[in-house]
Design a protein around this motif. Sequence first.
Motif, mmCIF file in Angstrom:
data_model
loop_
_atom_site.group_PDB
_atom_site.id
_atom_site.type_symbol
_atom_site.label_atom_id
_atom_site.label_comp_id
_atom_site.label_asym_id
_atom_site.label_seq_id
_atom_site.Cartn_x
_atom_site.Cartn_y
_atom_site.Cartn_z
ATOM 1 N N GLY A 54 107.836 7.459 42.890
ATOM 2 C CA GLY A 54 106.512 6.924 43.175
ATOM 3 C C GLY A 54 105.948 7.351 44.516
ATOM 4 O O GLY A 54 104.776 7.718 44.629
ATOM 5 N N LYS A 55 106.749 7.340 45.535
ATOM 6 C CA LYS A 55 106.283 7.695 46.879
ATOM 7 C C LYS A 55 105.871 9.163 46.940
ATOM 8 O O LYS A 55 104.820 9.507 47.495
ATOM 9 C CB LYS A 55 107.377 7.411 47.899
ATOM 10 C CG LYS A 55 106.956 7.614 49.344
ATOM 11 C CD LYS A 55 108.075 7.199 50.290
ATOM 12 C CE LYS A 55 107.648 7.390 51.745
ATOM 13 N NZ LYS A 55 108.740 6.999 52.684
ATOM 14 N N LEU A 56 106.688 10.023 46.354
ATOM 15 C CA LEU A 56 106.360 11.451 46.333
ATOM 16 C C LEU A 56 105.131 11.723 45.465
ATOM 17 O O LEU A 56 104.326 12.605 45.769
ATOM 18 C CB LEU A 56 107.554 12.261 45.816
ATOM 19 C CG LEU A 56 108.821 12.251 46.687
ATOM 20 C CD1 LEU A 56 109.937 13.033 46.009
ATOM 21 C CD2 LEU A 56 108.525 12.815 48.073
ATOM 22 N N LEU A 109 108.721 2.433 38.897
ATOM 23 C CA LEU A 109 109.114 3.723 39.457
ATOM 24 C C LEU A 109 109.997 3.532 40.692
ATOM 25 O O LEU A 109 109.913 2.496 41.358
ATOM 26 C CB LEU A 109 107.868 4.523 39.863
ATOM 27 C CG LEU A 109 106.936 4.982 38.747
ATOM 28 C CD1 LEU A 109 105.583 5.373 39.337
ATOM 29 C CD2 LEU A 109 107.537 6.146 37.987
ATOM 30 N N PRO A 110 110.804 4.506 41.031
ATOM 31 C CA PRO A 110 111.594 4.434 42.262
ATOM 32 C C PRO A 110 110.701 4.495 43.507
ATOM 33 O O PRO A 110 109.701 5.215 43.518
ATOM 34 C CB PRO A 110 112.486 5.685 42.187
ATOM 35 C CG PRO A 110 112.467 6.102 40.756
ATOM 36 C CD PRO A 110 111.129 5.690 40.215
ATOM 37 N N GLU A 111 111.055 3.703 44.524
ATOM 38 C CA GLU A 111 110.431 3.673 45.850
ATOM 39 C C GLU A 111 109.041 3.041 45.891
ATOM 40 O O GLU A 111 108.751 2.232 46.761
ATOM 41 C CB GLU A 111 110.392 5.069 46.471
ATOM 42 C CG GLU A 111 111.757 5.585 46.875
ATOM 43 C CD GLU A 111 111.673 6.639 47.949
ATOM 44 O OE1 GLU A 111 111.202 6.343 49.059
ATOM 45 O OE2 GLU A 111 112.100 7.776 47.657
ATOM 46 N N LEU A 112 108.159 3.415 44.960
ATOM 47 C CA LEU A 112 106.803 2.857 44.960
ATOM 48 C C LEU A 112 106.368 2.661 43.513
ATOM 49 O O LEU A 112 106.376 3.607 42.722
ATOM 50 C CB LEU A 112 105.845 3.813 45.676
ATOM 51 C CG LEU A 112 104.488 3.254 46.116
ATOM 52 C CD1 LEU A 112 104.671 2.160 47.165
ATOM 53 C CD2 LEU A 112 103.620 4.371 46.676
ATOM 54 N N ASP A 113 106.039 1.410 43.139
ATOM 55 C CA ASP A 113 105.706 1.139 41.741
ATOM 56 C C ASP A 113 104.286 1.582 41.403
ATOM 57 O O ASP A 113 103.479 1.900 42.279
ATOM 58 C CB ASP A 113 105.897 -0.341 41.425
ATOM 59 C CG ASP A 113 104.958 -1.229 42.217
ATOM 60 O OD1 ASP A 113 103.733 -1.192 41.975
ATOM 61 O OD2 ASP A 113 105.444 -1.967 43.098
#
Length: 230
Positions: free
Chosen positions: A37-39, A58-62
Motif C-alpha cells: 500500500g505505501k509503495l 494491504l500491507p503497510e497502508l490499507d
Amino acid sequence: MKTKAHIFIVEDDLKIAALLRDYLLSADYQVSHEVNGKLALEQVKSARPDLILLDLMLPELDGISICREVRKFSQLPIIMLTARVEEVDRLLGLETGADDYVCKPFSPREVVARVKVHLRRSMAGHDQQPAVAQSCFAIDRQQLRILVDGQPLNLTPVEYRLLAEFISHPERVYSRQQLLDFAHEDQRDINDRTVDTHIKNIRKKIQSKLPDNECLHSVYGVGYRFEMPH
C-alpha cells in the motif's frame, strides 16, 4: 496515436492480480501492479494512472488510507476490491472518495465493464467546458469539482455527481432511485441508506461554506430537491 488508458492494480493476492491483469490487457489497457500500500501511493503520485483497482486490505497502508491520500491531489476513478461485504465497509469506502466497489469473489469481466464505465465518465468530464456558474455555486467539469463563492467543496466523486445534478436542475424533485442511478451507472443493488448517507455528507459540506442556508431538502415519501441559496 491514442495512448492506452493506464490501469493500476493495487492487490496483494497475486492470483487475483494476475487474473485482472490478463483481462485488462485483453481489453487493450496498459496495466501495472503493486502489492504494498505505501509503495502504491508513491507510484500513484509519480505515474498518474487513469484508474485504480484498489484492494481494501494491504500491507503497510490499507485501501481506505490510500483513497484518502489520493483524493487530496487527484479525482482519478478508484474502484475498491473487497472481501468484506458488510454495508458499513462499503459506505466507508465510498465516503472516503472511492467511485465504486466490487466484492470478492467477482467476475473479471464485470470488473472490466466497471472500468470502462468509469473511464468513459472520467473522460467525458474532461471534455466539458470549465466552471459553469450557478448562483454562488460553480461546477468545474474539467477538474470534477464544485466551488462555493470560489472555494472548492471537498467532495467525493459520487457526491460531486449528485450535487452537480442538483445544481443543474434546482427545485426538481429526485427520487432515491434516480439519485442512485446518477451515482452508480451499473444499476447494482444498493439500498436507500447509501443515498441518505451521501446527502447527509453533502449537506454538511455545503453548510461549512454557507452556514445560514439549507439547500438540500427532503421531500417526504419521494426523495430530495435542491434550492439555490438566497
